[in-house]
Design a protein around this motif. Sequence first.
Motif, PDB file in Angstrom:
ATOM      1  N   MET A   1       0.623 -18.947   3.854  1.00  0.00           N
ATOM      2  CA  MET A   1       0.551 -18.390   2.513  1.00  0.00           C
ATOM      3  C   MET A   1       1.967 -17.978   2.121  1.00  0.00           C
ATOM      4  O   MET A   1       2.623 -17.242   2.827  1.00  0.00           O
ATOM      5  CB  MET A   1      -0.375 -17.174   2.504  1.00  0.00           C
ATOM      6  CG  MET A   1      -0.496 -16.531   1.158  1.00  0.00           C
ATOM      7  SD  MET A   1      -1.413 -14.962   1.107  1.00  0.00           S
ATOM      8  CE  MET A   1      -2.851 -15.280   2.038  1.00  0.00           C
ATOM      9  N   ASN A   2       2.405 -18.485   0.996  1.00  0.00           N
ATOM     10  CA  ASN A   2       3.731 -18.118   0.506  1.00  0.00           C
ATOM     11  C   ASN A   2       3.600 -17.396  -0.834  1.00  0.00           C
ATOM     12  O   ASN A   2       2.501 -17.111  -1.293  1.00  0.00           O
ATOM     13  CB  ASN A   2       4.630 -19.349   0.397  1.00  0.00           C
ATOM     14  CG  ASN A   2       4.049 -20.394  -0.537  1.00  0.00           C
ATOM     15  OD1 ASN A   2       3.458 -20.067  -1.557  1.00  0.00           O
ATOM     16  ND2 ASN A   2       4.218 -21.657  -0.186  1.00  0.00           N
ATOM     17  N   LEU A   3       4.724 -17.122  -1.451  1.00  0.00           N
ATOM     18  CA  LEU A   3       4.718 -16.373  -2.709  1.00  0.00           C
ATOM     19  C   LEU A   3       3.982 -17.123  -3.813  1.00  0.00           C
ATOM     20  O   LEU A   3       3.255 -16.515  -4.603  1.00  0.00           O
ATOM     21  CB  LEU A   3       6.151 -16.054  -3.134  1.00  0.00           C
ATOM     22  CG  LEU A   3       6.335 -15.002  -4.203  1.00  0.00           C
ATOM     23  CD1 LEU A   3       5.633 -13.701  -3.819  1.00  0.00           C
ATOM     24  CD2 LEU A   3       7.806 -14.729  -4.426  1.00  0.00           C
ATOM     25  N   ASN A   4       4.118 -18.447  -3.876  1.00  0.00           N
ATOM     26  CA  ASN A   4       3.386 -19.228  -4.876  1.00  0.00           C
ATOM     27  C   ASN A   4       1.882 -19.142  -4.655  1.00  0.00           C
ATOM     28  O   ASN A   4       1.111 -19.042  -5.611  1.00  0.00           O
ATOM     29  CB  ASN A   4       3.822 -20.695  -4.867  1.00  0.00           C
ATOM     30  CG  ASN A   4       5.136 -20.898  -5.586  1.00  0.00           C
ATOM     31  OD1 ASN A   4       5.528 -20.100  -6.421  1.00  0.00           O
ATOM     32  ND2 ASN A   4       5.823 -21.962  -5.233  1.00  0.00           N
ATOM     33  N   ASP A   5       1.465 -19.202  -3.402  1.00  0.00           N
ATOM     34  CA  ASP A   5       0.035 -19.039  -3.096  1.00  0.00           C
ATOM     35  C   ASP A   5      -0.454 -17.693  -3.615  1.00  0.00           C
ATOM     36  O   ASP A   5      -1.544 -17.581  -4.167  1.00  0.00           O
ATOM     37  CB  ASP A   5      -0.229 -19.116  -1.587  1.00  0.00           C
ATOM     38  CG  ASP A   5       0.038 -20.487  -1.004  1.00  0.00           C
ATOM     39  OD1 ASP A   5      -0.004 -21.473  -1.763  1.00  0.00           O
ATOM     40  OD2 ASP A   5       0.297 -20.557   0.209  1.00  0.00           O
ATOM     41  N   TRP A   6       0.355 -16.665  -3.413  1.00  0.00           N
ATOM     42  CA  TRP A   6      -0.019 -15.326  -3.852  1.00  0.00           C
ATOM     43  C   TRP A   6      -0.191 -15.284  -5.370  1.00  0.00           C
ATOM     44  O   TRP A   6      -1.211 -14.853  -5.883  1.00  0.00           O
ATOM     45  CB  TRP A   6       1.024 -14.304  -3.412  1.00  0.00           C
ATOM     46  CG  TRP A   6       0.829 -12.968  -4.058  1.00  0.00           C
ATOM     47  CD1 TRP A   6       1.583 -12.418  -5.038  1.00  0.00           C
ATOM     48  CD2 TRP A   6      -0.227 -12.039  -3.801  1.00  0.00           C
ATOM     49  NE1 TRP A   6       1.074 -11.189  -5.406  1.00  0.00           N
ATOM     50  CE2 TRP A   6      -0.042 -10.939  -4.660  1.00  0.00           C
ATOM     51  CE3 TRP A   6      -1.302 -12.028  -2.929  1.00  0.00           C
ATOM     52  CZ2 TRP A   6      -0.884  -9.844  -4.668  1.00  0.00           C
ATOM     53  CZ3 TRP A   6      -2.145 -10.927  -2.939  1.00  0.00           C
ATOM     54  CH2 TRP A   6      -1.939  -9.866  -3.798  1.00  0.00           C
ATOM     55  N   GLU A   7       0.805 -15.770  -6.089  1.00  0.00           N
ATOM     56  CA  GLU A   7       0.801 -15.686  -7.553  1.00  0.00           C
ATOM     57  C   GLU A   7      -0.264 -16.553  -8.212  1.00  0.00           C
ATOM     58  O   GLU A   7      -0.854 -16.161  -9.206  1.00  0.00           O
ATOM     59  CB  GLU A   7       2.177 -16.065  -8.111  1.00  0.00           C
ATOM     60  CG  GLU A   7       3.222 -14.992  -7.931  1.00  0.00           C
ATOM     61  CD  GLU A   7       2.910 -13.696  -8.656  1.00  0.00           C
ATOM     62  OE1 GLU A   7       2.355 -13.733  -9.770  1.00  0.00           O
ATOM     63  OE2 GLU A   7       3.239 -12.635  -8.104  1.00  0.00           O
ATOM     64  N   TYR A   8      -0.513 -17.733  -7.673  1.00  0.00           N
ATOM     65  CA  TYR A   8      -1.367 -18.699  -8.371  1.00  0.00           C
ATOM     66  C   TYR A   8      -2.749 -18.903  -7.755  1.00  0.00           C
ATOM     67  O   TYR A   8      -3.604 -19.510  -8.381  1.00  0.00           O
ATOM     68  CB  TYR A   8      -0.642 -20.046  -8.487  1.00  0.00           C
ATOM     69  CG  TYR A   8       0.635 -19.914  -9.279  1.00  0.00           C
ATOM     70  CD1 TYR A   8       0.590 -19.682 -10.654  1.00  0.00           C
ATOM     71  CD2 TYR A   8       1.876 -19.961  -8.661  1.00  0.00           C
ATOM     72  CE1 TYR A   8       1.756 -19.524 -11.392  1.00  0.00           C
ATOM     73  CE2 TYR A   8       3.045 -19.813  -9.393  1.00  0.00           C
ATOM     74  CZ  TYR A   8       2.977 -19.591 -10.753  1.00  0.00           C
ATOM     75  OH  TYR A   8       4.121 -19.428 -11.490  1.00  0.00           O
TER      76      TYR A   8
ATOM     77  N   LEU B   1       5.212 -12.200   5.354  1.00  0.00           N
ATOM     78  CA  LEU B   1       5.243 -11.752   6.743  1.00  0.00           C
ATOM     79  C   LEU B   1       4.455 -10.473   6.962  1.00  0.00           C
ATOM     80  O   LEU B   1       3.793 -10.299   7.980  1.00  0.00           O
ATOM     81  CB  LEU B   1       6.692 -11.557   7.215  1.00  0.00           C
ATOM     82  CG  LEU B   1       7.563 -12.820   7.207  1.00  0.00           C
ATOM     83  CD1 LEU B   1       9.002 -12.468   7.558  1.00  0.00           C
ATOM     84  CD2 LEU B   1       7.002 -13.859   8.163  1.00  0.00           C
ATOM     85  N   LEU B   2       4.497  -9.575   5.987  1.00  0.00           N
ATOM     86  CA  LEU B   2       3.830  -8.280   6.129  1.00  0.00           C
ATOM     87  C   LEU B   2       2.389  -8.274   5.625  1.00  0.00           C
ATOM     88  O   LEU B   2       1.542  -7.581   6.178  1.00  0.00           O
ATOM     89  CB  LEU B   2       4.612  -7.196   5.370  1.00  0.00           C
ATOM     90  CG  LEU B   2       6.021  -6.902   5.828  1.00  0.00           C
ATOM     91  CD1 LEU B   2       6.687  -5.913   4.896  1.00  0.00           C
ATOM     92  CD2 LEU B   2       6.009  -6.378   7.257  1.00  0.00           C
ATOM     93  N   HIS B   3       2.115  -9.014   4.561  1.00  0.00           N
ATOM     94  CA  HIS B   3       0.846  -8.856   3.853  1.00  0.00           C
ATOM     95  C   HIS B   3      -0.167  -9.988   4.050  1.00  0.00           C
ATOM     96  O   HIS B   3      -1.316  -9.840   3.651  1.00  0.00           O
ATOM     97  CB  HIS B   3       1.103  -8.684   2.349  1.00  0.00           C
ATOM     98  CG  HIS B   3       1.950  -7.503   2.044  1.00  0.00           C
ATOM     99  ND1 HIS B   3       3.143  -7.615   1.402  1.00  0.00           N
ATOM    100  CD2 HIS B   3       1.779  -6.189   2.311  1.00  0.00           C
ATOM    101  CE1 HIS B   3       3.693  -6.421   1.271  1.00  0.00           C
ATOM    102  NE2 HIS B   3       2.878  -5.540   1.819  1.00  0.00           N
TER     103      HIS B   3
END
Length: 85
Positions: free
Chosen positions: A1-8, A52-54
Amino acid sequence: MNLNDWEYVIKPQIQEMDNLFTVFERGDNEDIDELRIEQRVYLDPKFHFNPLLHRQVVLNYIQRYNQAMFNHYERFSLGRTRKDD
């Protein structure tokens, strides 16, 4: 899971949970009440997702949400079945 996965993907899913939370009055379901409080943290504009943390924390949150919904509807279904007998 990366930042794009989080946002979208993940964040919109957590926002959609809010629609289901409105079905429950506060205090009706302790699991849902806890999830509702935690949801505020993830949707707060000050929250910055760090893979990494969430990652695991957020995935656990979604799993607990799914389990709480399953438990609720299972109890509802069993209650309805008993009334039909």
